[in-house]
Design an enzyme around this catalytic site. Structure first.
Site, short mmCIF file in Angstrom:
data_model
loop_
_atom_site.label_atom_id
_atom_site.label_comp_id
_atom_site.label_asym_id
_atom_site.label_seq_id
_atom_site.Cartn_x
_atom_site.Cartn_y
_atom_site.Cartn_z
N VAL A 8 38.43 54.56 49.23
CA VAL A 8 38.85 53.86 50.43
C VAL A 8 38.19 52.49 50.40
CG1 VAL A 8 39.32 55.88 51.88
CG2 VAL A 8 37.01 54.93 51.81
N SER A 9 38.75 51.55 51.14
CA SER A 9 38.29 50.17 51.06
C SER A 9 37.04 49.87 51.87
CB SER A 9 39.41 49.22 51.50
OG SER A 9 40.51 49.36 50.63
N THR A 10 36.80 50.61 52.96
CA THR A 10 35.66 50.31 53.81
C THR A 10 34.87 51.57 54.14
OG1 THR A 10 36.84 50.61 55.90
CG2 THR A 10 36.93 48.40 54.89
N GLN A 13 36.46 53.98 56.75
CA GLN A 13 37.58 54.83 56.39
C GLN A 13 37.06 56.17 55.85
OE1 GLN A 13 39.43 51.87 53.81
NE2 GLN A 13 41.20 51.86 55.17
#
Length: 179
Positions: A8-10, A13
């Site tokens: 996931v990007s962050t 998330q």
């Protein structure tokens, strides 16, 4: 051995949906990063590729979890292949351990790259058209031209500190420096 990779990007998330799907697909070990796909340095992906052995299959829920560009995707899958392992994407039903899967993989990756380039091209065209009509993109200036002249006068003639001027105009010191 089936090895899973989730990303996931962050930090906000959640990886649960991906790890559940990878477990259901038979992943015996899952490597997970919370970092942008555009970032080349992904520690868990590096560990996964290092851990992979001949006959292993690396599984992702969607291939965009592995890479954001065709170049990066092909490079990563090539590194997986160099370890003697295969690649499988659940959503796209791609399995590079078969000739048909390799063909489908390259076709999907090319289409995804083409679409990203078209979006970028359309965005550039829209911005160019707006500029030709006199529109300027971005945020409006924080200070009017008259205020900018007053800022310079206060600094040069009155010798006021930038922090004080910024406070008076209710803007950041950085804005005052730019003026």
């Amino acid at each position: 051995m089936i090895l899973g990779y989730a990303r996931v990007s962050t930090d906000e998330q959640n990886l649960d949906a991906q790890t559940d799907a990878l477990t259901a697909a038979g992943a015996e070990r899952i490597f997970a990063d919370k970092i942008s796909g555009a970032t080349r340095e992904r520690p868990e992906l590096a560990k996964l590729i290092d851990h992979a052995r001949g006959g292993d299959v690396i599984v992702v829920t969607k291939y965009d979890r592995l890479a954001r560009s065709l170049h990066d995707l092909l490079e990563i899958v090539e590194a997986i292949k160099a370890k003697g392992a295969g690649f499988r994407s659940l959503a796209e039903d791609i399995d590079t351990t078969t000739p048909a899967g390799r063909l489908i993989f390259h076709v999907f990756a090319s289409i995804a790259q083409f679409e990203r380039e078209r979006i970028s091209e359309r965005t550039r065209e829209g911005l160019d058209a707006a500029r030709r009509r006199g529109r300027v993109g971005g945020r409006p200036p924080a200070l009017t031209p008259a205020q900018a002249i007053e800022v310079r006068r206060m600094r040069d003639e009155e010798g006021r500190h930038l922090t004080e001027i910024a406070h008076l105009f209710k803007v950041s010191v950085k804005t005052i420096r730019r003026v």
